[in-house]
Design a protein around this motif. Structure first.
Motif, short mmCIF file in Angstrom:
data_model
loop_
_atom_site.label_atom_id
_atom_site.label_comp_id
_atom_site.label_asym_id
_atom_site.label_seq_id
_atom_site.Cartn_x
_atom_site.Cartn_y
_atom_site.Cartn_z
N THR A 18 0.83 -1.21 0.00
CA THR A 18 0.00 0.00 0.00
C THR A 18 0.86 1.25 0.00
OG1 THR A 18 -1.78 -1.15 1.16
CG2 THR A 18 -1.79 1.24 1.26
N LYS A 19 1.90 1.28 0.81
CA LYS A 19 2.78 2.44 0.88
C LYS A 19 3.54 2.64 -0.43
CE LYS A 19 3.26 2.21 5.84
NZ LYS A 19 4.12 2.01 6.99
N VAL A 20 4.01 1.55 -1.00
CA VAL A 20 4.75 1.65 -2.27
C VAL A 20 3.83 2.16 -3.39
CG1 VAL A 20 5.93 0.31 -4.06
CG2 VAL A 20 6.50 -0.04 -1.66
N ILE A 21 2.61 1.67 -3.44
CA ILE A 21 1.67 2.12 -4.46
C ILE A 21 1.32 3.59 -4.26
CG2 ILE A 21 -0.72 1.86 -5.29
CD1 ILE A 21 -0.32 -1.19 -4.88
N ALA A 22 1.12 4.01 -3.01
CA ALA A 22 0.83 5.42 -2.74
C ALA A 22 1.99 6.31 -3.17
CB ALA A 22 0.53 5.61 -1.26
N THR A 24 4.23 5.63 -5.43
CA THR A 24 4.29 5.58 -6.90
C THR A 24 3.30 6.56 -7.50
OG1 THR A 24 4.98 3.28 -6.81
CG2 THR A 24 4.09 4.06 -8.90
N SER A 25 2.12 6.62 -6.94
CA SER A 25 1.09 7.53 -7.44
C SER A 25 1.51 9.00 -7.26
CB SER A 25 -0.23 7.27 -6.71
OG SER A 25 -1.22 8.17 -7.12
N ILE A 30 3.91 14.01 -9.74
CA ILE A 30 4.99 15.01 -9.84
C ILE A 30 5.54 15.04 -11.25
CG2 ILE A 30 7.38 15.48 -9.16
CD1 ILE A 30 6.60 14.75 -6.31
N TYR A 31 5.77 13.88 -11.83
CA TYR A 31 6.30 13.83 -13.19
C TYR A 31 5.29 14.31 -14.23
CZ TYR A 31 10.77 11.62 -12.21
OH TYR A 31 12.04 11.37 -11.78
N ASP A 32 4.03 13.96 -14.03
CA ASP A 32 3.01 14.29 -15.04
C ASP A 32 2.49 15.71 -14.94
OD1 ASP A 32 3.21 11.76 -16.04
OD2 ASP A 32 1.38 11.01 -15.08
N LEU A 69 9.77 9.22 0.44
CA LEU A 69 10.22 8.02 -0.27
C LEU A 69 11.33 7.31 0.50
CD1 LEU A 69 10.12 6.31 -2.91
CD2 LEU A 69 11.89 7.85 -3.81
N LEU A 70 12.30 8.07 0.96
CA LEU A 70 13.39 7.48 1.75
C LEU A 70 12.85 6.88 3.06
CD1 LEU A 70 16.18 10.18 1.31
CD2 LEU A 70 16.01 7.97 0.16
#
Length: 84
Positions: A18-22, A24-25, A30-32, A69-70
């Protein structure tokens, strides 16, 4: 996720995923949407270096995301180490 890891012994895996998916979103947004090309190049370099000192070059809104992220991956590392 609950459909994949529904048994109680997979609680930690569900939380991590769940944390990794959050994250990633958030990074995808940020990129988009938010980052300029120059800012995104700095962010990409920071992630590739995986170093706290890389945060100094980032804009404030990216610092928050990079720190999160870290923190998420440090937390995952600690949880896995506890489990053995």
């Amino acid at each position: 996720m609950l459909g994949v890891y529904f048994e109680p012994q997979y609680l930690m895996a569900r939380r991590m995923l769940t944390k990794v998916i959050a994250m990633t979103s958030i990074i995808d947004d940020i990129y988009d949407v938010y980052g300029t090309l120059d800012e995104l190049e700095l962010f990409t370099e920071a992630v590739e270096r995986w170093d706290m000192s890389a945060m100094d070059k980032l804009p404030e809104y990216m610092r928050v995301c990079y720190q999160a992220l870290l923190d998420v991956y440090c937390e995952i590392e600690e949880e896995i180490a506890k489990e053995g």
